[in-house]
Motif scaffolding. Structure first.
Motif, PDB file in Angstrom:
ATOM      1  N   THR A  98       1.159  -1.368   0.198  1.00  0.00           N
ATOM      2  CA  THR A  98      -0.014  -0.184  -0.455  1.00  0.00           C
ATOM      3  C   THR A  98       1.043   1.306   0.002  1.00  0.00           C
ATOM      4  N   ASN A 100       2.535   4.530  -1.812  1.00  0.00           N
ATOM      5  CA  ASN A 100       1.772   5.141  -2.320  1.00  0.00           C
ATOM      6  C   ASN A 100       2.150   5.346  -3.653  1.00  0.00           C
ATOM      7  N   ASN A 101       3.606   4.775  -3.922  1.00  0.00           N
ATOM      8  CA  ASN A 101       4.288   4.929  -5.427  1.00  0.00           C
ATOM      9  C   ASN A 101       3.998   3.189  -5.606  1.00  0.00           C
TER      10      ASN A 101
ATOM     11  N   TYR B  30      -1.288  12.443  -1.899  1.00  0.00           N
ATOM     12  CA  TYR B  30       0.009  12.282  -2.000  1.00  0.00           C
ATOM     13  C   TYR B  30       0.895  11.204  -3.216  1.00  0.00           C
ATOM     14  N   TYR B  48       4.362   8.301 -12.203  1.00  0.00           N
ATOM     15  CA  TYR B  48       4.204   8.796 -10.691  1.00  0.00           C
ATOM     16  C   TYR B  48       5.199   9.763 -10.268  1.00  0.00           C
ATOM     17  N   ALA B  50       5.505  12.204  -7.182  1.00  0.00           N
ATOM     18  CA  ALA B  50       5.146  12.411  -5.643  1.00  0.00           C
ATOM     19  C   ALA B  50       6.092  13.924  -5.288  1.00  0.00           C
ATOM     20  N   ASN B  91      -2.874   9.806  -5.939  1.00  0.00           N
ATOM     21  CA  ASN B  91      -3.159   8.846  -4.849  1.00  0.00           C
ATOM     22  C   ASN B  91      -3.254   9.346  -3.382  1.00  0.00           C
ATOM     23  N   ALA B  93      -4.246   8.025   0.357  1.00  0.00           N
ATOM     24  CA  ALA B  93      -3.542   7.085   1.914  1.00  0.00           C
ATOM     25  C   ALA B  93      -4.180   5.728   1.133  1.00  0.00           C
ATOM     26  N   ASN B  95      -2.092   4.162  -0.857  1.00  0.00           N
ATOM     27  CA  ASN B  95      -2.258   3.438  -2.284  1.00  0.00           C
ATOM     28  C   ASN B  95      -3.798   3.209  -3.299  1.00  0.00           C
ATOM     29  N   LYS B  96      -4.669   3.915  -2.383  1.00  0.00           N
ATOM     30  CA  LYS B  96      -6.148   4.523  -3.547  1.00  0.00           C
ATOM     31  C   LYS B  96      -5.578   5.335  -3.835  1.00  0.00           C
TER      32      LYS B  96
END
Lengths: 115, 109
Positions: A98, A100-101, B30, B48, B50, B91, B93, B95-96
């Motif tokens: 899980t 986030n990347n 995120y 991705y 961040a 994204n 918390a 990884n939703k």
């Protein structure tokens, strides 16, 4: 390269019938997602599992949809009774964790047609 | 609340450059992901972000400005095989991911 397996590839059912979809994530992937994608739209999250636990099912229509991942590996999504508006592609995805990347790996989906 | 906007369709010729903008409002943000989906296929991960700035991966680059809640995907040296739908997905918390409606890119010869 390992893939997310989904079956069936296509399903036609009559409204008010029950239907079930199966997903086998990439081995070792702890997080599993079910998305619904209506033609021409983006995927909509239905439910997210971390191992065998549901972490988010806020968008799952719980009066007719259910999802389980009993042993934290493969998963089943069920609709009972099916309605015409449920016609869509049902996509399963998995990710290793899980964090986030962590990219989602999608299966080829089950295309459901409700008549 | 949550909101997500990206253009619905972009048309360009082979060899051109296309920029797909994405604006978002996401609780617990995120980072921003981008996915590609060919007709009839599964979405596949592209990039991705961040942190603020530009990430380059071959012909594709992605940019993020967290202060502006804005990002973009840049497709360079367009090829016919790049005809697909492209989704931005913030994204949150755990990884939703929430997907936008997608931008359909049509590449013409």
């Amino acid at each position: 390269e390992a893939e997310v397996a989904q079956s069936p590839r296509y399903k036609i059912t009559e409204k008010s019938q029950a239907v079930a979809f199966w997903c086998d994530p990439i081995s070792g992937h702890a997080t599993l997602y079910w998305y619904r994608q209506i033609l021409g739209q983006g995927p909509e999250l239905l439910v997210q599992f971390q191992d065998e636990s549901v972490v988010d099912d806020s968008q799952l229509p719980k009066d007719r949809f259910s999802a389980e991942r009993l042993k934290g590996v493969d998963s089943t999504l069920k609709i009972q009774p099916a309605e015409l508006g449920d016609s869509a592609m049902y996509l399963c995805a998995s990710s290793p964790r899980t964090a986030n990347n962590s990219p989602l790996h999608f299966g080829n989906g089950t295309r459901l047609t409700v008549t | 609340g949550q909101s997500l906007e990206q253009p619905s369709e972009v048309t360009a010729v082979e060899g051109a450059i296309v920029q797909i903008n994405c604006t978002y409002q996401t609780s617990g943000f995120y980072g921003l992901s981008w996915y590609q989906q060919h007709d009839g296929g599964a979405p596949t991960f592209l990039s991705y972000n961040a942190l603020d700035g530009l990430e380059e991966t071959g012909r594709f680059s992605s940019f993020l400005s967290r202060s502006d809640s804005y990002g973009y995907l840049l497709l360079q040296e367009l090829q016919m095989k790049d005809s697909a739908s492209y989704f931005c997905a913030p994204n949150a918390a755990g990884n939703k991911l929430t997907f936008g409606g997608g931008t359909r890119v049509l590449v013409k010869p």
